[in-house]
Design a protein around this motif. Structure first.
Motif, PDB file in Angstrom:
ATOM      1  N   ALA A 171      -1.614 -14.167 -12.989  1.00 56.59           N
ATOM      2  CA  ALA A 171      -2.711 -14.518 -12.081  1.00 56.59           C
ATOM      3  C   ALA A 171      -3.871 -13.538 -12.207  1.00 56.59           C
ATOM      4  CB  ALA A 171      -2.187 -14.534 -10.654  1.00 56.59           C
ATOM      5  N   GLY A 172      -3.657 -12.487 -13.005  1.00 55.03           N
ATOM      6  CA  GLY A 172      -4.719 -11.493 -13.182  1.00 55.03           C
ATOM      7  C   GLY A 172      -4.787 -10.500 -12.037  1.00 55.03           C
ATOM      8  N   PHE A 173      -3.680 -10.328 -11.301  1.00 54.44           N
ATOM      9  CA  PHE A 173      -3.680  -9.394 -10.166  1.00 54.44           C
ATOM     10  C   PHE A 173      -3.141  -8.036 -10.601  1.00 54.44           C
ATOM     11  CE2 PHE A 173      -3.225 -12.647  -6.448  1.00 54.44           C
ATOM     12  CZ  PHE A 173      -4.369 -13.300  -6.894  1.00 54.44           C
ATOM     13  N   SER A 174      -3.984  -7.038 -10.590  1.00 53.87           N
ATOM     14  CA  SER A 174      -3.531  -5.668 -10.861  1.00 53.87           C
ATOM     15  C   SER A 174      -2.912  -5.133  -9.570  1.00 53.87           C
ATOM     16  CB  SER A 174      -4.728  -4.813 -11.232  1.00 53.87           C
ATOM     17  OG  SER A 174      -5.593  -4.748 -10.113  1.00 53.87           O
ATOM     18  N   PRO A 175      -2.181  -4.008  -9.638  1.00 55.92           N
ATOM     19  CA  PRO A 175      -1.631  -3.430  -8.406  1.00 55.92           C
ATOM     20  C   PRO A 175      -2.727  -3.173  -7.363  1.00 55.92           C
ATOM     21  CG  PRO A 175      -0.657  -2.360 -10.318  1.00 55.92           C
ATOM     22  CD  PRO A 175      -1.708  -3.285 -10.836  1.00 55.92           C
ATOM     23  N   GLU A 176      -3.907  -2.759  -7.810  1.00 59.40           N
ATOM     24  CA  GLU A 176      -5.011  -2.505  -6.853  1.00 59.40           C
ATOM     25  C   GLU A 176      -5.452  -3.813  -6.200  1.00 59.40           C
ATOM     26  OE1 GLU A 176      -5.380  -1.496 -10.259  1.00 59.40           O
ATOM     27  OE2 GLU A 176      -4.316   0.353  -9.665  1.00 59.40           O
ATOM     28  N   LYS A 177      -5.514  -4.830  -7.042  1.00 67.02           N
ATOM     29  CA  LYS A 177      -5.940  -6.135  -6.529  1.00 67.02           C
ATOM     30  C   LYS A 177      -4.916  -6.646  -5.507  1.00 67.02           C
ATOM     31  CE  LYS A 177      -8.413 -10.136  -7.135  1.00 67.02           C
ATOM     32  NZ  LYS A 177      -8.335 -11.183  -8.128  1.00 67.02           N
ATOM     33  N   ILE A 178      -3.640  -6.383  -5.766  1.00 73.97           N
ATOM     34  CA  ILE A 178      -2.596  -6.833  -4.835  1.00 73.97           C
ATOM     35  C   ILE A 178      -2.825  -6.217  -3.449  1.00 73.97           C
ATOM     36  CG2 ILE A 178      -0.118  -6.608  -4.280  1.00 73.97           C
ATOM     37  CD1 ILE A 178      -0.372  -8.648  -6.372  1.00 73.97           C
ATOM     38  N   ILE A 179      -3.157  -4.928  -3.427  1.00 77.94           N
ATOM     39  CA  ILE A 179      -3.411  -4.265  -2.141  1.00 77.94           C
ATOM     40  C   ILE A 179      -4.590  -4.937  -1.431  1.00 77.94           C
ATOM     41  CG2 ILE A 179      -4.074  -2.082  -1.034  1.00 77.94           C
ATOM     42  CD1 ILE A 179      -2.670  -0.595  -3.278  1.00 77.94           C
ATOM     43  N   GLU A 180      -5.608  -5.186  -2.222  1.00 72.38           N
ATOM     44  CA  GLU A 180      -6.805  -5.837  -1.673  1.00 72.38           C
ATOM     45  C   GLU A 180      -6.457  -7.224  -1.102  1.00 72.38           C
ATOM     46  OE1 GLU A 180     -10.500  -7.151  -4.068  1.00 72.38           O
ATOM     47  OE2 GLU A 180     -10.053  -5.035  -4.594  1.00 72.38           O
TER      48      GLU A 180
ATOM     49  N   GLU B  95       0.809  -1.208   0.000  1.00 68.42           N
ATOM     50  CA  GLU B  95       0.000   0.000   0.000  1.00 68.42           C
ATOM     51  C   GLU B  95       0.846   1.264   0.000  1.00 68.42           C
ATOM     52  OE1 GLU B  95      -4.133   1.435   2.094  1.00 68.42           O
ATOM     53  OE2 GLU B  95      -3.062  -0.319   2.840  1.00 68.42           O
ATOM     54  N   HIS B  96       1.999   1.198   0.670  1.00 66.81           N
ATOM     55  CA  HIS B  96       2.767   2.433   0.887  1.00 66.81           C
ATOM     56  C   HIS B  96       4.065   2.499   0.087  1.00 66.81           C
ATOM     57  CE1 HIS B  96       0.033   3.412   4.182  1.00 66.81           C
ATOM     58  NE2 HIS B  96       0.077   2.120   4.465  1.00 66.81           N
ATOM     59  N   GLY B  97       4.402   1.444  -0.606  1.00 63.78           N
ATOM     60  CA  GLY B  97       5.654   1.436  -1.356  1.00 63.78           C
ATOM     61  C   GLY B  97       6.820   1.053  -0.449  1.00 63.78           C
ATOM     62  N   VAL B  98       7.979   0.877  -1.047  1.00 63.14           N
ATOM     63  CA  VAL B  98       9.155   0.500  -0.265  1.00 63.14           C
ATOM     64  C   VAL B  98       9.670   1.749   0.445  1.00 63.14           C
ATOM     65  CG1 VAL B  98      11.484  -0.438  -0.364  1.00 63.14           C
ATOM     66  CG2 VAL B  98       9.733  -1.298  -1.920  1.00 63.14           C
ATOM     67  N   LYS B  99       9.844   1.647   1.756  1.00 60.97           N
ATOM     68  CA  LYS B  99      10.279   2.813   2.531  1.00 60.97           C
ATOM     69  C   LYS B  99      11.740   2.667   2.941  1.00 60.97           C
ATOM     70  CE  LYS B  99       6.370   4.882   2.469  1.00 60.97           C
ATOM     71  NZ  LYS B  99       6.246   6.066   1.628  1.00 60.97           N
TER      72      LYS B  99
END
Ligand code: ARG
Length: 667
Positions: free
Chosen positions: A557-566, A189-193
């Protein structure tokens, strides 16, 4: 090990109390001297008192730092800063060892990564050296007993799952999977910090810095690549970075050049000769200067005029600088390098001031008509004023360092040049210290040197006909060779023309940068397109491919970046399999790798680290299914594993960003 943290505050309080008693004794003693009253404290007792006071203060400082670091690291959330395992372990073991061995001054805190899963994840190897220290004090203590005491005193924490004493007194440390989950899950969600840094600093990086009217050569290319990566690293860590191009745009050479142009290129005040001619004119003017006394006089007269900002000379000079600047910019644009130009000419007035200042303070010595300044132990001085009264490279660097530290108020100044200039910077730094410009307590200055670039024949890098290699030609060759490589792999058949072009640039510039950064910068470096374009081993091509492959898993797998967060909110990253855990532990080292390389400014460990991620990923992927297919159809998607793969991709991509590489989605 479930000791409450408040104990350590108590411990620190006790030390404080002791210090205050000592201080009171010292004060009493001082006032009794002042009152001239007889005292029963001798000189040697006073000395002892003072040393003890200093030692106690020192120990107290270390302990307090560990306690406060540790408490703040517990509060900090990995969604703003990724946690550094090394720092947490150092704090925990500093506290534990101070408590376990209160009678040892500066106990060694020896922490290491375990080399074998048998020894768990990390190790603390302090007990043996501590036993040796006791031995020197004629105290016999078994290392295993010391280890046990240390283990008993480790404060409660969120990092360690288990501590185990092994062999003669090693402490094996197993990490908690929760800790890994907490730090890696934030990424989606927040990216690599970046990790926490002790303080945000103002850093000025002087890099690239080619010379006007001369060819920018491979040495400048190295400085550009290394300097840019250092800036990217420090920017990512959260420092305030100023990228300075200290171009050689001042000095006698411009007098020579303008005097020569007056004869050969009468238009010089309206337009600059084209860049290629300019470089040729430069060479000719140098020759005339060395051979022709009359010309030499004219050149000097010209430079005096320029340095006193005579409008005609200034105009000619500006035109010349513009022509060179445009040429340099082509390289910077291709390599995506951002720089602020602040050349030697910027310091003209400041040079006059600094010379006066150094002279008034008695730092300048006359030497054969020159004014020189000696630093410390170096065998050569800085030449601050030439026999003819002119300024030098040394003068501009002296003025620049003062401007950078005192006007710009930088905390840290970094100079990136070839190792051949190491002595120049040593002398510069020691003179600047002597003159009170560098305050060792406040400022950090570094010369980041690098070795020479060699051709594949191990001789000085030249074209086949023996000329210096033009950087633009070199980049063009890189593009050609990268395209050949992609075609060899038949990528031109699957990628669209735009995708192919993107991949070509990514590979070409990526491989040139990576080949430079992946070697210890102090070493000579052999420039070889064949080597850098290999698709096996620690090369940009291999790693860029590895990243696209990892990224394609989620896509399949059909996972978009939004789906990954979910998904990351419903499933945990999978860490049960040995290879999953192994990969996760590599990923958790990211903050520590960055902190290490920001200390010594060697970038090759970061390249080794990216390669390690790719290797650990391959091991994981070989033994753990992410997507299961039956005759081409997806039958099962393991979300926890896809999350792990995505975390790996994100950290790899962040490493590429620091290295200045631009991965593409498809290649
Ligand atoms: N122009 C110089 C060269 O080409 C490099 C300048 C480096 N920076 C400095 N402040 N001296 O070698």
């Amino acid at each position: 090990m479930e000791t409450d943290l408040s104990n350590y505050n108590l411990e620190a309080d006790k030390a404080l109390e002791q210090i205050s008693i000592l201080r009171k004794q010292l004060d009493d003693f001082k006032s009794s001297i002042a009152n001239n009253s007889p005292t029963n404290v001798t000189d040697s007792q006073l000395k002892e008192l003072l040393t003890e006071n200093t030692k106690l203060k020192h120990r107290l400082a270390i302990l307090n730092r560990a306690i406060s670091n540790y408490s703040s690291s517990e509060d900090s959330t990995p969604c703003t800063r990724m946690q550094s395992i090394n720092n947490i372990l150092t704090d925990l073991f500093t506290i534990a060892i101070s408590k376990a061995c209160p009678d040892i001054e500066d106990p060694p805190i020896v922490l290491a990564l375990s080399t074998n899963p048998k020894f768990k994840d990390y190790q603390c190897n302090s007990a043996l050296p501590i036993a040796n220290i006791y031995k020197q004090q004629s105290k016999k203590l078994a290392p295993r007993d010391i280890a046990q005491k240390i283990v008993d005193n480790v404060p409660a924490n969120e990092l360690i799952a288990e501590l185990e004493i092994a062999g003669p007194g090693f402490i094996n440390i197993a990490l908690r999977k929760d800790f890994a989950l907490k730090n890696l899950t934030c990424i989606f969600e927040h990216g690599v910090k970046p990790p926490e840094i002790p303080a945000k600093l103002k850093v000025l990086v002087d890099f690239s810095s080619p010379n006007i009217a001369k060819e920018m050569h491979v040495g400048h290319l190295r400085s550009t690549i290394i300097g840019d990566s250092i800036c990217r690293l420090l920017e990512f860590l959260g420092h305030d970075v100023l990228r300075i191009n200290h171009v050689g745009d001042w000095g006698t050479q411009f007098g020579m050049l303008i005097a020569h142009l007056q004869d050969k290129f009468p238009d010089y005040q309206v337009r600059s000769p084209p860049i290629g001619d300019l470089q040729a004119f430069y060479k000719e003017s140098k020759k005339r200067f060395d051979e022709d006394e009359e010309f030499k006089k004219r050149a000097y007269a010209s430079v005096v005029k320029l340095q006193s900002f005579d409008p005609e000379h200034k105009k000619a000079w500006e035109l010349i600088c513009d022509a060179s600047r445009k040429e340099f910019q082509k390289i910077y644009d291709r390599l995506d390098i951002k720089l602020t130009e602040r050349g030697e000419s910027f310091y003209q007035n400041r040079m006059q001031l600094i010379v006066k200042e150094l002279d008034d303070a008695g730092h300048l010595e006359l030497d054969d008509g020159r004014k020189v300044m000696w630093g410390g132990l170096e065998s050569i001085p800085l030449t601050v004023v030439k026999t003819d009264g002119g300024f030098t490279y040394d003068t501009s660097d002296m003025a620049a360092i003062k401007q950078r530290l005192h006007e710009e108020k930088s905390d840290w100044v970094i100079y990136v040049t070839d190792a051949g200039q190491a002595t120049h910077f040593q002398v510069l730094f020691s003179c600047a210290k002597k003159a009170g410009i560098i305050d060792a307590e406040k400022h950090r200055v570094d010369h980041v040197g690098f070795g020479v670039v060699l051709g594949e024949d191990k001789k000085k890098f030249k074209t086949r006909s023996g000329e210096t290699v033009r950087l633009l030609d070199l980049l063009d060759e890189g593009l050609r060779r990268a395209l050949d490589k992609l075609k060899e792999k038949e990528r031109d058949k699957v990628l669209t023309p735009e995708e192919l072009k993107k991949a070509q640039e990514s590979v070409a510039y990526g491989c040139i940068k990576y080949a430079d950064l992946s070697h210890n910068r102090n070493h000579e470096y052999v420039f070889s397109f064949d080597k850098m374009l290999e698709d096996k081993g620690n090369t940009a091509v291999y790693l860029l491919y590895a990243l696209t492959r990892i990224r394609s898993i989620a896509r399949t797998a059909g996972f978009s970046p939004e789906k990954i967060i979910e998904i990351s909110k419903q499933f945990s990253i999978s860490l049960d399999h040995e290879k999953e855990w192994k990969l996760a532990k590599v990923l958790l080292r990211f903050p520590d790798v960055l902190l290490k390389i920001s200390k010594d400014l060697f970038l090759h460990p970061l390249c080794e680290y990216v390669y390690e991620i790719a290797t650990a990923f391959t091991e994981f992927y070989d033994s753990c299914y992410c997507i299961e297919k039956v005759s081409g159809d997806i039958v099962k998607v393991n979300s926890g594993r896809i999350l792990l793969a995505e975390a790996a991709a994100a950290i790899m991509a962040q490493c590429f960003d620091v290295l200045g590489l631009k991965p593409v989605e498809k290649m």
